[in-house]
Scaffold this motif. Structure first.
Motif, short mmCIF file in Angstrom:
data_model
loop_
_atom_site.label_atom_id
_atom_site.label_comp_id
_atom_site.label_asym_id
_atom_site.label_seq_id
_atom_site.Cartn_x
_atom_site.Cartn_y
_atom_site.Cartn_z
N GLU A 1 0.84 -1.22 0.00
CA GLU A 1 0.00 0.00 0.00
C GLU A 1 0.87 1.26 0.00
OE1 GLU A 1 -3.34 0.90 -0.01
OE2 GLU A 1 -3.78 -1.16 -0.57
N VAL A 2 1.92 1.24 0.80
CA VAL A 2 2.84 2.39 0.84
C VAL A 2 3.52 2.56 -0.52
CG1 VAL A 2 4.97 3.28 1.88
CG2 VAL A 2 3.19 2.29 3.34
N GLN A 3 3.94 1.47 -1.14
CA GLN A 3 4.57 1.56 -2.46
C GLN A 3 3.60 2.13 -3.49
OE1 GLN A 3 5.79 -2.53 -2.91
NE2 GLN A 3 7.86 -2.09 -2.18
N ASP A 4 2.36 1.67 -3.47
CA ASP A 4 1.36 2.22 -4.40
C ASP A 4 1.16 3.71 -4.17
OD1 ASP A 4 0.95 -0.23 -5.59
OD2 ASP A 4 -0.90 -0.68 -4.49
N ILE B 1 3.34 5.80 -2.95
CA ILE B 1 4.54 6.50 -3.44
C ILE B 1 4.49 6.63 -4.95
CG2 ILE B 1 7.05 6.31 -3.72
CD1 ILE B 1 7.08 5.01 -0.88
N ARG B 2 4.22 5.51 -5.64
CA ARG B 2 4.17 5.54 -7.11
C ARG B 2 3.10 6.48 -7.64
NH1 ARG B 2 5.70 0.08 -6.59
NH2 ARG B 2 3.56 -0.57 -6.33
N ASN B 3 2.03 6.66 -6.87
CA ASN B 3 0.94 7.53 -7.30
C ASN B 3 1.10 8.96 -6.80
OD1 ASN B 3 -0.66 5.67 -8.83
ND2 ASN B 3 -1.13 4.65 -6.91
N GLY B 4 2.23 9.26 -6.18
CA GLY B 4 2.52 10.63 -5.77
C GLY B 4 1.64 11.13 -4.64
N LEU B 5 1.24 10.26 -3.74
CA LEU B 5 0.35 10.65 -2.66
C LEU B 5 1.12 11.11 -1.43
CD1 LEU B 5 -2.21 7.70 -2.91
CD2 LEU B 5 -2.29 9.93 -4.04
N SER B 6 0.40 11.72 -0.51
CA SER B 6 1.00 12.10 0.77
C SER B 6 0.67 11.01 1.78
CB SER B 6 0.46 13.45 1.24
OG SER B 6 -0.94 13.39 1.39
N ILE B 7 1.67 10.69 2.61
CA ILE B 7 1.56 9.55 3.51
C ILE B 7 1.89 9.98 4.93
CG2 ILE B 7 2.46 7.23 4.02
CD1 ILE B 7 3.53 7.29 1.03
N TYR B 8 1.01 9.63 5.86
CA TYR B 8 1.33 9.74 7.27
C TYR B 8 1.76 8.35 7.71
CZ TYR B 8 1.00 9.88 12.28
OH TYR B 8 1.31 9.77 13.62
N CYS B 9 2.95 8.24 8.27
CA CYS B 9 3.44 6.95 8.75
C CYS B 9 4.25 7.19 10.00
CB CYS B 9 4.28 6.27 7.68
SG CYS B 9 4.81 4.61 8.15
N ASP B 10 3.84 6.56 11.11
CA ASP B 10 4.57 6.78 12.36
C ASP B 10 5.71 5.78 12.57
OD1 ASP B 10 3.20 4.52 13.17
OD2 ASP B 10 2.08 5.51 14.76
N ASP B 11 6.05 5.02 11.50
CA ASP B 11 7.17 4.08 11.59
C ASP B 11 8.04 4.25 10.34
OD1 ASP B 11 8.78 1.91 12.46
OD2 ASP B 11 7.66 0.59 11.11
N GLU B 12 9.17 4.89 10.51
CA GLU B 12 10.08 5.16 9.39
C GLU B 12 10.55 3.87 8.72
OE1 GLU B 12 14.34 7.34 8.78
OE2 GLU B 12 13.01 8.17 10.30
N ALA B 13 10.66 2.79 9.49
CA ALA B 13 11.12 1.51 8.93
C ALA B 13 10.16 1.01 7.85
CB ALA B 13 11.26 0.47 10.03
N THR B 14 8.88 1.28 7.98
CA THR B 14 7.91 0.86 6.96
C THR B 14 8.18 1.58 5.65
OG1 THR B 14 6.23 0.40 8.65
CG2 THR B 14 5.45 0.74 6.40
#
Length: 184
Positions: free
Chosen positions: A92-95, A97-110
């Motif tokens: 989901e995170v990769q999709d 990124i590829r789609n140029g979306l903004s992401i909130y993620c509280d785990d940098e490792a993900t």
């Protein structure tokens, strides 16, 4: 017609920071380079993000991971995960990124896992962009010229297209010249 070489492509990739060596080194700037390439961003502000990935605790104290596009309407069967490094979350995170979306993620490792798994895809995408830029400037791969000319000839001689005998003749001459040049 200008001929494209592998050296030209590699030089362009290196200038962009996407040579195979630069990708394999993966210094701290690589994640940001990938995000910039796709126009995506990771933000630590909760409001107005396209994807949210975060840890949540259940009532009885277990940790679960949420990956959703709408944090106001969590679907337990689709948005809640038992482990943080779940392949579905990374996908989901990769999709995003590829789609140029903004992401909130509280785990940098993900984010790092997603980027690391994307290395070959990112390289292929950037390389395709570089080749297209050269193509737009009139460059072609030498080995692609005969195939391209044959394809154009086939299109022009198809029953559904108005035939252009002069152009077909010019293509045949060019193909003959290329074949003779390759035989020498």
């Amino acid at each position: 017609m200008k001929l494209l070489t592998e050296e030209m492509v590699q030089d362009a990739l290196k200038k962009l920071g996407f040579s195979k060596e630069q990708i394999s080194e993966q210094d701290g700037d690589f994640t940001q380079l990938v995000l910039d390439h796709y126009g995506a961003r990771v933000d630590d502000h909760w409001a107005d993000q396209n994807l949210y990935v975060y840890e949540e605790s259940t009532r009885d104290g277990y940790s679960v991971w949420i990956c959703t596009h709408n944090p106001n309407s969590i679907n337990i069967a689709e948005d809640v995960y038992y482990s943080e490094h779940n392949t579905y979350i990374v996908s989901e995170v990769q999709d995003a990124i590829r789609n140029g979306l903004s992401i909130y993620c509280d785990d940098e490792a993900t984010i790092n896992d997603a980027i690391e798994d994307m290395c070959q895809t990112v390289y292929d995408d950037v390389r395709a962009d570089v080749e297209m830029e050269f193509h737009d400037k009139g460059y072609v791969w030498p080995t692609k010229i005969p195939a391209l000319l044959k394809e154009v000839r086939d299109i022009l001689t198809a029953d559904t297209v108005v035939q252009n005998p002069e152009t077909i003749k010019r293509i045949d001459v060019a193909l003959e010249q290329l074949n003779n040049k390759n035989d020498n």
